[in-house]
Write a protein that holds these residues in place. Structure first.
Motif, PDB file in Angstrom:
ATOM      1  N   LYS A  92     -15.122   6.800  -7.913  1.00 35.84           N
ATOM      2  CA  LYS A  92     -14.660   7.446  -6.681  1.00 35.84           C
ATOM      3  C   LYS A  92     -13.141   7.526  -6.639  1.00 35.84           C
ATOM      4  N   VAL A  93     -12.479   6.454  -7.035  1.00 35.56           N
ATOM      5  CA  VAL A  93     -11.009   6.465  -7.076  1.00 35.56           C
ATOM      6  C   VAL A  93     -10.521   7.550  -8.028  1.00 35.56           C
TER       7      VAL A  93
ATOM      8  N   ALA B 295      -7.154  -7.153  -5.230  1.00 34.03           N
ATOM      9  CA  ALA B 295      -7.572  -8.227  -6.138  1.00 34.03           C
ATOM     10  C   ALA B 295      -8.197  -7.700  -7.426  1.00 34.03           C
ATOM     11  N   ILE B 296      -8.385  -6.393  -7.545  1.00 32.46           N
ATOM     12  CA  ILE B 296      -9.022  -5.872  -8.748  1.00 32.46           C
ATOM     13  C   ILE B 296      -8.124  -6.118  -9.957  1.00 32.46           C
ATOM     14  N   GLU B 297      -8.725  -6.428 -11.093  1.00 39.83           N
ATOM     15  CA  GLU B 297      -7.936  -6.756 -12.283  1.00 39.83           C
ATOM     16  C   GLU B 297      -8.068  -5.638 -13.306  1.00 39.83           C
ATOM     17  N   LEU B 298      -7.097  -4.747 -13.288  1.00 40.41           N
ATOM     18  CA  LEU B 298      -7.097  -3.601 -14.197  1.00 40.41           C
ATOM     19  C   LEU B 298      -6.338  -3.878 -15.487  1.00 40.41           C
ATOM     20  N   TYR B 299      -5.695  -5.069 -15.563  1.00 39.34           N
ATOM     21  CA  TYR B 299      -4.822  -5.389 -16.686  1.00 39.34           C
ATOM     22  C   TYR B 299      -5.318  -6.594 -17.468  1.00 39.34           C
TER      23      TYR B 299
ATOM     24  N   GLU C 270      -3.873   3.674  -6.795  1.00 44.23           N
ATOM     25  CA  GLU C 270      -4.824   3.855  -5.699  1.00 44.23           C
ATOM     26  C   GLU C 270      -5.897   2.768  -5.709  1.00 44.23           C
ATOM     27  N   ALA C 271      -6.400   2.425  -6.902  1.00 42.08           N
ATOM     28  CA  ALA C 271      -7.412   1.369  -6.991  1.00 42.08           C
ATOM     29  C   ALA C 271      -6.852   0.039  -6.487  1.00 42.08           C
ATOM     30  N   GLU C 272      -5.609  -0.280  -6.858  1.00 43.94           N
ATOM     31  CA  GLU C 272      -4.991  -1.535  -6.407  1.00 43.94           C
ATOM     32  C   GLU C 272      -4.679  -1.501  -4.915  1.00 43.94           C
ATOM     33  N   LYS C 273      -4.388  -0.311  -4.395  1.00 44.89           N
ATOM     34  CA  LYS C 273      -4.146  -0.197  -2.957  1.00 44.89           C
ATOM     35  C   LYS C 273      -5.418  -0.492  -2.170  1.00 44.89           C
TER      36      LYS C 273
ATOM     37  N   ALA D  21       0.825  -1.201   0.000  1.00 43.37           N
ATOM     38  CA  ALA D  21       0.000   0.000   0.000  1.00 43.37           C
ATOM     39  C   ALA D  21       0.862   1.255   0.000  1.00 43.37           C
ATOM     40  N   MET D  22       1.947   1.236   0.779  1.00 48.20           N
ATOM     41  CA  MET D  22       2.818   2.391   0.845  1.00 48.20           C
ATOM     42  C   MET D  22       3.565   2.612  -0.465  1.00 48.20           C
ATOM     43  N   SER D  23       3.923   1.494  -1.117  1.00 46.56           N
ATOM     44  CA  SER D  23       4.706   1.616  -2.343  1.00 46.56           C
ATOM     45  C   SER D  23       3.915   2.268  -3.472  1.00 46.56           C
ATOM     46  N   ALA D  24       2.559   2.204  -3.385  1.00 48.72           N
ATOM     47  CA  ALA D  24       1.732   2.725  -4.464  1.00 48.72           C
ATOM     48  C   ALA D  24       1.914   4.222  -4.657  1.00 48.72           C
ATOM     49  N   ASN D  25       2.043   4.986  -3.560  1.00 49.70           N
ATOM     50  CA  ASN D  25       2.167   6.434  -3.677  1.00 49.70           C
ATOM     51  C   ASN D  25       3.218   7.006  -2.724  1.00 49.70           C
TER      52      ASN D  25
END
Length: 275
Positions: free
Chosen positions: A260-261, A207-211, A200-203, A16-20
Motif C-alpha cells: 500500500k505504501v 518502528a518498522i525496520e527497513l535497514y 512514507e513507511a517510516e512516517k 513525520a513532517m521531515s519525511a516529505n
C-alpha cells in the motif's frame, strides 16, 4: 496533557513532517508504456541485498499473472554508474546474448535477438550518495545521461532509481529525491521513487525496520518495499493484494502494508489514479 507528552507529540509530528516536507521537483516522464517482458537491473549492493531485487519483481509479476520472460542483474558492490558498461550489457551480441540452458544439461546458448530487444527496460541505480555527494554528483549526472541515451538509441526504456536516506538522516531525502528527478528529467528517463516510499513507511510506522545493522543497506522488509515500488512503476500496476512475500519471507501483514505504501507513493509522485 503533561509537558512530557506534549514534547513527545511534537517530536513525532516533526519527524513525520521531515519525511516529505519539501517542494519536490515533478517528474517529466510519467508513463511507463507497455508492460515489460524483460528487464535488466544495473546497480550495486542496494540491488542485490536480501536475495536480490529481481526476485521481488518477478514474484509480484507472477502473482499478478504477468510473468517476466527474461531478467538479469548486473551489480558491483559499492559501484556507481561509471563502473558499468551498459551498452555492452544490452547490445544484441553483447553479454546478455548468452544464457545457460539448465533444461539441456547446462549448455551455454545464445538468444536470437533478431525479432525482439535484448531488454524492454533497464533500471539504473547509482551509489547511495551519488546524487548528493559533491564528489559524485557530476559522475551521477554524466552516466545517467550517457546510459539513458545509449538505451534509447536501441529502443530500451531507461529508469533511474531514487535511493533512500540512510537511517537517522532524513535530511538526505530532499537532495536524493530532487537531484534524481532533475537528472532523470534531463535524460528523458523515468524515476522509481523508492526513497519517498521508505520515508512514507517510516512516517506511518516509525518502528518498522527497513535497514540492516549498518543503517543503509536494505533489510528483507526494505528490499520488499524497493521491489514493490519498482514493480508498480515499471508495470503501472498496483501490487496491493498480490500474494508474494519474498525469498526471505516477510509476514502477509507487513507485505500488505508495504504494498500500500508503494502504490500510494508511486501514484502520488506521478499523479496517477490510485484506484
Amino acid at each position: 496533557m503533561n509537558l512530557k507528552k506534549i514534547f513527545l507529540l511534537g517530536v513525532m509530528v516533526s519527524f513525520a513532517m521531515s519525511a516529505n516536507a519539501f517542494e519536490q521537483i515533478k517528474p517529466k516522464i510519467t508513463d511507463s508504456g507497455d508492460t515489460p517482458k524483460s528487464y535488466l537491473l544495473v546497480g550495486n549492493s542496494f540491488t542485490f541485498y536480501s536475495s536480490g531485487l529481481h526476485n521481488i519483481i518477478n514474484g509480484l509479476a507472477k502473482a499478478a499473472g504477468t510473468p517476466v520472460k527474461r531478467n538479469r542483474m548486473a551489480t558491483i558492490g559499492a559501484a556507481d554508474l561509471s563502473w558499468h558498461n551498459v551498452w555492452e550489457y544490452v547490445r544484441p551480441s553483447g553479454m546478455a546474448a548468452t544464457y545457460v540452458d539448465r533444461k539441456d544439461g547446462g549448455k551455454i546458448k545464445k538468444y536470437d535477438f533478431t525479432k525482439e530487444k535484448v531488454f524492454d527496460v533497464v533500471v539504473l541505480q547509482d551509489n547511495s550518495t551519488g546524487p548528493v555527494n559533491p564528489q559524485r554528483k557530476e559522475i551521477f549526472e554524466k552516466y545517467v545521461k550517457q546510459h539513458a541515451y545509449d538505451l534509447q538509441c536501441i529502443g530500451i526504456k531507461p529508469f533511474v532509481m531514487m535511493t533512500w536516506s540512510h537511517k537517522g538522516k532524513p535530511e538526505m531525502l530532499e537532495g536524493l529525491a530532487n537531484e534524481t528527478t532533475r537528472v532523470a528529467n534531463d535524460a528523458n528517463a523515468m524515476v522509481i521513487p523508492v526513497g519517498l516510499a521508505f520515508a512514507e513507511a517510516e512516517k506511518q510506522r516509525p518502528a518498522i525496520e527497513l535497514y540492516r545493522a549498518d543503517k543503509f543497506h536494505p533489510s528483507a522488509l526494505g528490499t520488499y518495499l524497493e521491489g514493490c515500488v519498482t514493480y508498480a512503476t515499471m508495470f503501472h500496476h498496483s501490487p496491493v493484494g498480490l500474494k508474494y512475500y519474498g525469498v526471505e519471507q516477510i509476514s502477509p501483514e507487513d507485505a500488505l502494508f508495504l504494498q500500500k505504501v508503494a502504490w500510494d507513493t508511486v501514484t502520488r509522485y506521478f499523479g496517477w489514479s490510485n484506484k
